[in-house]
Design a protein around this motif. Structure first.
Motif, PDB file in Angstrom:
ATOM      1  N   LEU A 122       1.222  -1.297  -0.288  1.00 36.70           N
ATOM      2  CA  LEU A 122       0.508   0.134  -0.015  1.00 36.70           C
ATOM      3  C   LEU A 122       1.452   1.179  -0.028  1.00 36.70           C
ATOM      4  O   LEU A 122       2.079   1.203   0.686  1.00 36.70           O
ATOM      5  CB  LEU A 122      -0.928   0.483   0.859  1.00 36.70           C
ATOM      6  N   GLU A 123       0.432   2.169  -0.246  1.00 35.07           N
ATOM      7  CA  GLU A 123       0.810   3.630  -0.835  1.00 35.07           C
ATOM      8  C   GLU A 123       2.863   3.813  -0.990  1.00 35.07           C
ATOM      9  O   GLU A 123       3.892   4.165  -0.285  1.00 35.07           O
ATOM     10  CB  GLU A 123       0.924   4.102   0.988  1.00 35.07           C
ATOM     11  N   TYR A 124       2.195   2.755  -2.199  1.00 36.41           N
ATOM     12  CA  TYR A 124       3.948   2.359  -2.754  1.00 36.41           C
ATOM     13  C   TYR A 124       4.308   3.899  -3.207  1.00 36.41           C
ATOM     14  O   TYR A 124       3.250   4.316  -3.999  1.00 36.41           O
ATOM     15  CB  TYR A 124       3.786   1.810  -4.003  1.00 36.41           C
ATOM     16  N   ARG A 125       6.211   4.380  -2.683  1.00 39.35           N
ATOM     17  CA  ARG A 125       6.508   5.721  -3.334  1.00 39.35           C
ATOM     18  C   ARG A 125       7.892   5.315  -3.357  1.00 39.35           C
ATOM     19  O   ARG A 125       7.760   4.801  -2.654  1.00 39.35           O
ATOM     20  CB  ARG A 125       5.703   6.528  -2.860  1.00 39.35           C
ATOM     21  N   LEU A 126       8.090   6.586  -4.899  1.00 40.45           N
ATOM     22  CA  LEU A 126       9.876   7.125  -4.511  1.00 40.45           C
ATOM     23  C   LEU A 126       9.657   8.013  -2.988  1.00 40.45           C
ATOM     24  O   LEU A 126       9.215   8.803  -3.199  1.00 40.45           O
ATOM     25  CB  LEU A 126       9.932   7.528  -5.570  1.00 40.45           C
ATOM     26  N   THR A 127      10.631   7.677  -2.229  1.00 39.16           N
ATOM     27  CA  THR A 127      10.893   8.817  -1.456  1.00 39.16           C
ATOM     28  C   THR A 127      12.430   9.577  -1.263  1.00 39.16           C
ATOM     29  O   THR A 127      12.234  10.807  -0.724  1.00 39.16           O
ATOM     30  CB  THR A 127      11.248   8.171  -0.085  1.00 39.16           C
ATOM     31  N   GLY A 128      12.340   9.821  -2.296  1.00 39.15           N
ATOM     32  CA  GLY A 128      14.284  10.280  -2.671  1.00 39.15           C
ATOM     33  C   GLY A 128      14.964  10.439  -3.994  1.00 39.15           C
ATOM     34  O   GLY A 128      14.052   9.976  -5.222  1.00 39.15           O
ATOM     35  N   GLU A 129      16.193  10.826  -4.252  1.00 37.32           N
ATOM     36  CA  GLU A 129      17.049  10.256  -5.650  1.00 37.32           C
ATOM     37  C   GLU A 129      17.424   9.305  -5.823  1.00 37.32           C
ATOM     38  O   GLU A 129      17.316   8.496  -5.652  1.00 37.32           O
ATOM     39  CB  GLU A 129      18.081  11.529  -5.538  1.00 37.32           C
ATOM     40  N   ILE A 130      17.235   9.274  -7.382  1.00 33.89           N
ATOM     41  CA  ILE A 130      17.500   7.994  -8.354  1.00 33.89           C
ATOM     42  C   ILE A 130      19.195   8.384  -8.682  1.00 33.89           C
ATOM     43  O   ILE A 130      20.039   9.277  -8.164  1.00 33.89           O
ATOM     44  CB  ILE A 130      16.797   8.400  -9.855  1.00 33.89           C
ATOM     45  N   ASP A 131      19.619   6.871  -7.990  1.00 30.95           N
ATOM     46  CA  ASP A 131      21.259   6.862  -8.827  1.00 30.95           C
ATOM     47  C   ASP A 131      21.049   6.069  -9.556  1.00 30.95           C
ATOM     48  O   ASP A 131      20.510   4.958  -9.807  1.00 30.95           O
ATOM     49  CB  ASP A 131      21.759   6.096  -7.174  1.00 30.95           C
ATOM     50  N   GLY A 132      22.567   5.696 -10.745  1.00 22.17           N
ATOM     51  CA  GLY A 132      22.548   4.800 -11.433  1.00 22.17           C
ATOM     52  C   GLY A 132      23.228   5.874 -13.039  1.00 22.17           C
ATOM     53  O   GLY A 132      22.744   7.042 -12.681  1.00 22.17           O
ATOM     54  N   PRO A 133      23.110   5.325 -13.828  1.00 20.59           N
ATOM     55  CA  PRO A 133      22.905   3.353 -14.116  1.00 20.59           C
ATOM     56  C   PRO A 133      24.278   3.025 -13.545  1.00 20.59           C
ATOM     57  O   PRO A 133      25.174   3.652 -13.225  1.00 20.59           O
ATOM     58  CB  PRO A 133      22.706   3.536 -15.369  1.00 20.59           C
ATOM     59  N   ASN A 134      24.505   1.913 -12.590  1.00 19.90           N
ATOM     60  CA  ASN A 134      25.342   1.378 -13.139  1.00 19.90           C
ATOM     61  C   ASN A 134      25.102  -0.370 -12.974  1.00 19.90           C
ATOM     62  O   ASN A 134      24.020  -0.998 -13.263  1.00 19.90           O
ATOM     63  CB  ASN A 134      25.650   0.565 -11.072  1.00 19.90           C
ATOM     64  N   SER A 135      26.223  -0.860 -13.854  1.00 21.34           N
ATOM     65  CA  SER A 135      26.683  -2.083 -14.542  1.00 21.34           C
ATOM     66  C   SER A 135      26.703  -3.380 -14.303  1.00 21.34           C
ATOM     67  O   SER A 135      27.421  -3.261 -12.901  1.00 21.34           O
ATOM     68  CB  SER A 135      26.999  -2.182 -16.150  1.00 21.34           C
ATOM     69  N   GLN A 136      25.840  -4.327 -13.754  1.00 22.77           N
ATOM     70  CA  GLN A 136      25.140  -5.511 -13.018  1.00 22.77           C
ATOM     71  C   GLN A 136      24.900  -6.894 -14.415  1.00 22.77           C
ATOM     72  O   GLN A 136      24.666  -6.453 -15.149  1.00 22.77           O
ATOM     73  CB  GLN A 136      23.677  -5.310 -12.504  1.00 22.77           C
ATOM     74  N   THR A 137      24.849  -7.984 -14.494  1.00 23.67           N
ATOM     75  CA  THR A 137      24.892  -9.304 -14.550  1.00 23.67           C
ATOM     76  C   THR A 137      24.251 -10.113 -14.082  1.00 23.67           C
ATOM     77  O   THR A 137      24.487 -10.251 -12.447  1.00 23.67           O
ATOM     78  CB  THR A 137      26.418  -9.824 -15.253  1.00 23.67           C
TER      79      THR A 137
END
Length: 182
Positions: A122-137
Motif C-alpha cells: 500500500l502507498e508505494y512511492r519514491l522517497t528520494g533521488e534516483i542513482d545510477g546507472p550501474n552495470s550489473q550482470t
C-alpha cells in the motif's frame, strides 16, 4: 552462475525488505502501465566519459549524475506501478518485471509472488533521488540498473527500502526476488 547465486545477486542489488526491488513505468490513460509516449534523453557522466543516448542508458561503471528525463521517467513508472497494485493488475506488473527475474526464478513463481505479496503493498512511492546507472550482470543479462529509495506499507507495517529498475527499449522495468509464499 547458479540460480542461488543469481538470486542472491538480485537481493543484493536492491531487493526490498522481505518483498521486492520494484519500480518504473508510465500510467496510460486506462490506468495500466505503458511505455512513455515521448522519447527521452539520458545523459550519464563519469570521470572518464560523457554519453548521451536516446531512450536508454549507456553502460558505465560509475555514473555520477542521472538526468531529469531519466528521473521523470522512473517517477512516472512508480506512479503507474502503484496504480497497477491498487487495481490488482497482475498481468501489467508481470509484464514490467525485468526479463532477468523470471529467467532466474520461473514466471509462474513470479506471478504467484506478485499475487501474494506485491498486491499487498500500500502507498508505494519514491522517497528520494534516483542513482545510477550501474552495470550489473544477472543470468544472461547485462543491465544498466538504477536504484531509488522507496516506502510502502505491507501487512500494516511501514517499510523503507531501495528499489531497483532498468530502462529498456520497452520502457522501465522493475526487479524483485520472486518466491513461493508459504
Amino acid at each position: 552462475m547458479s540460480r542461488r547465486s543469481v538470486g542472491l545477486a538480485l537481493v543484493a542489488l536492491g531487493g526490498i525488505v522481505a518483498v521486492i526491488g520494484l519500480i518504473g513505468m508510465v500510467t496510460s490513460g486506462d490506468g495500466g502501465i505503458s511505455e512513455a509516449a515521448s522519447p527521452t534523453t539520458t545523459t550519464i557522466e563519469d570521470s572518464e566519459t560523457t554519453t548521451t543516448t536516446s531512450r536508454s542508458a549507456t553502460t558505465t561503471t560509475q555514473a555520477t549524475t542521472t538526468t531529469l528525463d531519466v528521473t521523470a521517467e522512473i517517477e512516472a513508472f512508480v506512479e503507474g506501478f502503484a496504480t497497477a497494485i491498487e487495481r490488482e493488475d497482475v498481468d501489467s506488473l508481470l509484464a514490467t518485471l525485468h526479463p532477468a527475474v523470471p529467467e532466474t526464478f520461473d514466471e509462474e513463481i513470479c506471478r504467484t509472488f506478485i499475487e501474494n505479496e506485491i498486491l499487498l503493498l500500500l502507498e508505494y512511492r519514491l522517497t528520494g533521488e534516483i542513482d545510477g546507472p550501474n552495470s550489473q550482470t544477472i543470468g544472461s543479462f547485462t543491465i544498466d540498473m538504477y536504484t531509488g529509495p522507496v516506502a510502502f506499507t505491507f501487512q500494516g507495517q511501514d517499510f523503507e527500502s531501495v528499489a531497483s529498475f532498468a530502462i529498456e527499449e520497452t520502457g522501465v522495468t522493475w526487479f524483485g526476488e520472486c518466491r513461493e509464499s508459504g
